[in-house]
Design a protein around this motif. Structure first.
Motif, PDB file in Angstrom:
ATOM      1  N   ALA A  94       0.826  -1.211   0.000  1.00 55.97           N
ATOM      2  CA  ALA A  94       0.000   0.000   0.000  1.00 55.97           C
ATOM      3  C   ALA A  94       0.861   1.262   0.000  1.00 55.97           C
ATOM      4  O   ALA A  94       0.610   2.201  -0.758  1.00 55.97           O
ATOM      5  CB  ALA A  94      -0.927  -0.007   1.215  1.00 55.97           C
ATOM      6  N   VAL A  95       1.894   1.272   0.824  1.00 57.50           N
ATOM      7  CA  VAL A  95       2.775   2.443   0.908  1.00 57.50           C
ATOM      8  C   VAL A  95       3.490   2.672  -0.418  1.00 57.50           C
ATOM      9  O   VAL A  95       3.600   3.817  -0.894  1.00 57.50           O
ATOM     10  CB  VAL A  95       3.794   2.277   2.053  1.00 57.50           C
ATOM     11  CG1 VAL A  95       4.880   3.347   1.976  1.00 57.50           C
ATOM     12  CG2 VAL A  95       3.088   2.330   3.401  1.00 57.50           C
ATOM     13  N   SER A  96       3.964   1.600  -1.039  1.00 60.30           N
ATOM     14  CA  SER A  96       4.674   1.749  -2.316  1.00 60.30           C
ATOM     15  C   SER A  96       3.735   2.223  -3.414  1.00 60.30           C
ATOM     16  O   SER A  96       4.109   3.058  -4.253  1.00 60.30           O
ATOM     17  CB  SER A  96       5.347   0.431  -2.716  1.00 60.30           C
ATOM     18  OG  SER A  96       4.391  -0.604  -2.871  1.00 60.30           O
ATOM     19  N   ALA A  97       2.486   1.733  -3.426  1.00 62.62           N
ATOM     20  CA  ALA A  97       1.512   2.182  -4.426  1.00 62.62           C
ATOM     21  C   ALA A  97       1.157   3.649  -4.230  1.00 62.62           C
ATOM     22  O   ALA A  97       1.086   4.419  -5.198  1.00 62.62           O
ATOM     23  CB  ALA A  97       0.254   1.317  -4.354  1.00 62.62           C
ATOM     24  N   VAL A  98       0.940   4.058  -2.988  1.00 64.67           N
ATOM     25  CA  VAL A  98       0.634   5.468  -2.690  1.00 64.67           C
ATOM     26  C   VAL A  98       1.819   6.348  -3.068  1.00 64.67           C
ATOM     27  O   VAL A  98       1.647   7.459  -3.593  1.00 64.67           O
ATOM     28  CB  VAL A  98       0.282   5.638  -1.194  1.00 64.67           C
ATOM     29  CG1 VAL A  98       0.233   7.118  -0.815  1.00 64.67           C
ATOM     30  CG2 VAL A  98      -1.052   4.974  -0.881  1.00 64.67           C
ATOM     31  N   TYR A 102       1.710   9.406  -5.648  1.00 63.08           N
ATOM     32  CA  TYR A 102       2.141  10.746  -5.206  1.00 63.08           C
ATOM     33  C   TYR A 102       3.212  11.314  -6.145  1.00 63.08           C
ATOM     34  O   TYR A 102       3.157  12.491  -6.519  1.00 63.08           O
ATOM     35  CB  TYR A 102       2.686  10.666  -3.787  1.00 63.08           C
ATOM     36  CG  TYR A 102       3.362  11.951  -3.341  1.00 63.08           C
ATOM     37  CD1 TYR A 102       2.612  13.066  -2.970  1.00 63.08           C
ATOM     38  CD2 TYR A 102       4.755  12.040  -3.318  1.00 63.08           C
ATOM     39  CE1 TYR A 102       3.232  14.243  -2.588  1.00 63.08           C
ATOM     40  CE2 TYR A 102       5.380  13.222  -2.940  1.00 63.08           C
ATOM     41  CZ  TYR A 102       4.617  14.313  -2.568  1.00 63.08           C
ATOM     42  OH  TYR A 102       5.235  15.478  -2.197  1.00 63.08           O
ATOM     43  N   LEU A 103       4.178  10.478  -6.536  1.00 61.79           N
ATOM     44  CA  LEU A 103       5.245  10.940  -7.424  1.00 61.79           C
ATOM     45  C   LEU A 103       4.699  11.344  -8.793  1.00 61.79           C
ATOM     46  O   LEU A 103       5.174  12.304  -9.411  1.00 61.79           O
ATOM     47  CB  LEU A 103       6.304   9.847  -7.579  1.00 61.79           C
ATOM     48  CG  LEU A 103       7.155   9.565  -6.332  1.00 61.79           C
ATOM     49  CD1 LEU A 103       8.031   8.339  -6.546  1.00 61.79           C
ATOM     50  CD2 LEU A 103       8.005  10.783  -5.974  1.00 61.79           C
ATOM     51  N   ILE A 104       3.675  10.603  -9.240  1.00 59.15           N
ATOM     52  CA  ILE A 104       3.041  10.962 -10.519  1.00 59.15           C
ATOM     53  C   ILE A 104       2.285  12.275 -10.390  1.00 59.15           C
ATOM     54  O   ILE A 104       2.405  13.180 -11.225  1.00 59.15           O
ATOM     55  CB  ILE A 104       2.104   9.833 -10.988  1.00 59.15           C
ATOM     56  CG1 ILE A 104       2.913   8.576 -11.375  1.00 59.15           C
ATOM     57  CG2 ILE A 104       1.267  10.287 -12.186  1.00 59.15           C
ATOM     58  CD1 ILE A 104       2.057   7.364 -11.658  1.00 59.15           C
ATOM     59  N   LEU A 109       7.393  11.806 -11.424  1.00 58.02           N
ATOM     60  CA  LEU A 109       7.440  10.525 -12.131  1.00 58.02           C
ATOM     61  C   LEU A 109       6.428  10.568 -13.260  1.00 58.02           C
ATOM     62  O   LEU A 109       5.296  11.016 -13.065  1.00 58.02           O
ATOM     63  CB  LEU A 109       7.108   9.374 -11.164  1.00 58.02           C
ATOM     64  CG  LEU A 109       7.236   7.946 -11.703  1.00 58.02           C
ATOM     65  CD1 LEU A 109       8.700   7.635 -12.026  1.00 58.02           C
ATOM     66  CD2 LEU A 109       6.706   6.947 -10.665  1.00 58.02           C
ATOM     67  N   GLU A 110       6.849  10.083 -14.400  1.00 57.46           N
ATOM     68  CA  GLU A 110       5.961  10.103 -15.562  1.00 57.46           C
ATOM     69  C   GLU A 110       5.016   8.913 -15.533  1.00 57.46           C
ATOM     70  O   GLU A 110       5.426   7.776 -15.291  1.00 57.46           O
ATOM     71  CB  GLU A 110       6.793  10.076 -16.851  1.00 57.46           C
ATOM     72  CG  GLU A 110       5.950  10.253 -18.111  1.00 57.46           C
ATOM     73  CD  GLU A 110       6.799  10.292 -19.372  1.00 57.46           C
ATOM     74  OE1 GLU A 110       6.220  10.146 -20.463  1.00 57.46           O
ATOM     75  OE2 GLU A 110       8.032  10.457 -19.247  1.00 57.46           O
ATOM     76  N   SER A 111       3.751   9.196 -15.767  1.00 58.93           N
ATOM     77  CA  SER A 111       2.750   8.135 -15.803  1.00 58.93           C
ATOM     78  C   SER A 111       2.921   7.300 -17.061  1.00 58.93           C
ATOM     79  O   SER A 111       3.172   7.827 -18.143  1.00 58.93           O
ATOM     80  CB  SER A 111       1.343   8.738 -15.773  1.00 58.93           C
ATOM     81  OG  SER A 111       0.368   7.718 -15.858  1.00 58.93           O
TER      82      SER A 111
END
Length: 226
Positions: A94-98, A102-104, A109-111
């Motif tokens: 969950a933390v890594s997905a969030v 957030y970076l996107i 971070l590019e989507s």
């Protein structure tokens, strides 16, 4: 709609993204097992023959399928500790997905296809990990084990094995959780080796040593998080 052009994307997700998500999931279990004083921590990624080992990490031939974490001798082997350990995998997912979202959103971070697959399959992984259900092989999902601990059934599921000295037979006895004799030995070391083997094979379990009416815990073998 799924088309021919989506086939390469499917294989990319299956052979690259899913193993990364699986590794993050196991890392969550490892972190909390280490935090609770677990020893002999080992992470297995994949199934089949072992390809290589690096420290506590073991990667197997079919690296994209299956994963588990084993550990022994938790220093804090209580309800909250076990709930955190088994929830740790989904928490890391969950933390890594969030973090990716957030970076996107912040433009750092590019989507793209990989970020979409990462967030999608992370949620997929979390759902099935936390769904409280038994598996056909006798294992339970993280959610089922967490629910058992919340209901105070986790400790009750532990089997207790014991090594004790029998004065009448002048032998060290290995007893199972029903106090039935497993095997007798003249040597205490051999009795303990046998008891460790039996307890490790029948997780969750505790191993006690008893002599002169005094009992002490020798080892504990918690369930294996998947």
């Amino acid at each position: 709609m799924f088309g021919v052009s989506d086939i390469p994307k499917f294989f990319l997700a299956f052979f690259l993204v899913l193993p990364v998500i699986s590794f993050l999931h196991e890392a969550g279990h490892v972190f909390f097992a280490w935090l609770m004083g677990g020893k002999n921590i080992k992470v297995t990624v994949g199934s089949g023959d072992v390809v290589f080992r690096l420290g506590m990490l073991e990667v197997r031939q079919y690296y994209f399928w299956y994963g588990q974490c084993t550990f022994d001798n938790l220093r804090y082997n209580h309800r909250l500790a076990n709930v955190l350990i088994f929830a740790g995998g989904s928490l890391f997912n969950a933390v890594s997905a969030v973090a990716v979202v957030y970076l996107i959103e912040s433009g750092r971070l590019e989507s793209g296809m990989l970020t979409y697959q990462f967030t999608y399959f992370s949620l997929y992984y979390i759902f099935f990990a936390l769904l409280p259900m038994p598996y056909p092989d006798g294992n339970h999902s993280d959610g089922k084990i967490i629910l058992d601990w919340v209901r105070n059934k986790g400790q009750a599921a532990e089997k207790t094995y014991c090594v004790q000295w029998n004065e009448e037979d002048a032998q060290w006895q290995v007893l199972d959780h029903n106090q039935n004799l497993v095997e007798e030995f003249a040597d205490e070391t051999q009795a303990l080796e046998k008891a460790h083997e039996v307890a490790r094979r029948n997780r969750p379990s505790r191993l006690l040593s008893s002599e002169g009416g005094q009992e002490k815990e020798v080892a504990n073998y918690p369930r294996v998080p998947l």
